[in-house]
Design an enzyme around this catalytic site. Structure first.
Site, mmCIF file in Angstrom:
data_model
loop_
_atom_site.group_PDB
_atom_site.id
_atom_site.type_symbol
_atom_site.label_atom_id
_atom_site.label_comp_id
_atom_site.label_asym_id
_atom_site.label_seq_id
_atom_site.Cartn_x
_atom_site.Cartn_y
_atom_site.Cartn_z
ATOM 1 N N GLY A 29 17.798 23.224 80.669
ATOM 2 C CA GLY A 29 17.197 22.491 80.671
ATOM 3 C C GLY A 29 16.087 22.957 81.435
ATOM 4 O O GLY A 29 16.001 24.152 81.282
ATOM 5 N N ASN A 30 15.477 22.482 81.605
ATOM 6 C CA ASN A 30 14.014 22.828 83.078
ATOM 7 C C ASN A 30 13.783 22.372 84.353
ATOM 8 O O ASN A 30 14.158 20.643 84.389
ATOM 9 C CB ASN A 30 12.519 23.380 82.410
ATOM 10 C CG ASN A 30 12.139 21.905 81.627
ATOM 11 O OD1 ASN A 30 11.286 21.005 82.888
ATOM 12 N ND2 ASN A 30 12.061 21.538 80.221
ATOM 13 N N ARG A 31 12.805 22.512 85.020
ATOM 14 C CA ARG A 31 13.094 22.243 86.266
ATOM 15 C C ARG A 31 11.495 20.883 86.715
ATOM 16 O O ARG A 31 10.968 20.806 87.338
ATOM 17 C CB ARG A 31 12.226 23.270 87.161
ATOM 18 C CG ARG A 31 12.950 24.202 87.631
ATOM 19 C CD ARG A 31 12.315 25.642 88.313
ATOM 20 N NE ARG A 31 11.472 25.045 89.279
ATOM 21 C CZ ARG A 31 11.028 25.472 90.362
ATOM 22 N NH1 ARG A 31 10.288 26.731 89.201
ATOM 23 N NH2 ARG A 31 9.980 25.589 90.827
#
Ligand code: PMT
Length: 219
Positions: A29-31
């Protein structure tokens, strides 16, 4: 000055991260928090636009008057955005994974005795923004974001051209208090004959300022 209306317009916005599953318990995933895309969708609906918000996995409330479609992966986001066309405007604020695991394991990936590493094979995802811009049902205005850690303007101009966008909103990510997760950001909006710095300001204020430019360009 009164707020330019978007009544009668249909606007599709993407927001948040995508999660690319590796196995039943892990993902890449990412932020991205979704705050930027949700603020844009809220502002568009408040201006009278019929607004569809395609949201990656985030825990934010649906803005008033917005039709929300929840997705998880880049492939699901691609399908939901394409299904939401035709529209007058597409704004791609989501942080979409560029790569996804070549295969998803049915079982939790185990570490084996003697193994000191794991190699993951990833494959490219489809580029939603580029596909929207190349679509036969291309919106009048296709607006992309560019999340950059360096050479912000040059990289954003590259994306504007390569993906055939009308506007690109460049933001520097990775600095404290800007870009991902925070409530504030600063954007450099670039388009044909346009170079406008917005902020630093709250993502809510930036959404409104961006929609002023969108309304101006729609004419
Ligand atoms: O969600 P927040 O916490 O508020 O954070 C906001 C943000 C930093 C996520 C947002 O401002 C932002 O920059 N969004 C785009 C992030 C990104 O993925 O940038 P990129 O430079 O990798 O992608 C460029 C553009 O292509 C983006 O509009 C992206 O949505 C789009 N893209 C990318 C890959 C892909 N497979 N499909 C796409 O449509």
């Amino acid at each position: 000055m009164s707020t330019p209306s978007l009544a009668g317009r249909r606007i599709v916005v993407s927001a948040g991260p995508t999660f690319e599953d590796l196995d039943p318990v892990r993902f890449l995933g990412n932020r991205s928090s979704g705050k930027t895309g949700f603020a844009i969708a809220a502002a568009a609906a408040a201006r009278g636009a019929r607004t569809v918000l395609v949201a990656g996995p985030v825990s934010l409330a649906t803005p008033a008057g917005v039709e929300r479609v929840d997705v998880r992966s880049a492939a699901q986001m691609h399908a939901a955005v394409m299904a939401a066309l035709p529209a007058d405007v597409y704004i791609g604020a989501a942080a979409v994974a560029d790569f996804t695991p070549a295969r998803v394991s049915d079982h939790k990936i185990k570490k084996r005795p003697g193994e000191d590493g794991l190699v993951l094979q990833l494959v490219r995802t489809a580029d939603i923004l580029a596909d929207v811009a190349a679509s036969a049902r291309r919106p009048s205005l296709v607006v992309g974001f560019a999340a950059e850690t360096g050479d912000v303007e040059a990289n954003a101009r590259g994306k504007l051209e390569r993906k055939r966008l009308d506007l690109v909103c460049a933001n520097r990510v990775g600095l404290a208090g800007s870009g991902f997760e925070s409530d504030d950001n600063a954007l450099l909006v670039i388009g044909d004959g346009l170079r406008r710095e917005l902020g630093p300001a709250s993502k809510v204020e930036l959404a409104d300022a961006l929609l002023d430019l969108v309304a101006e360009r729609l004419g």
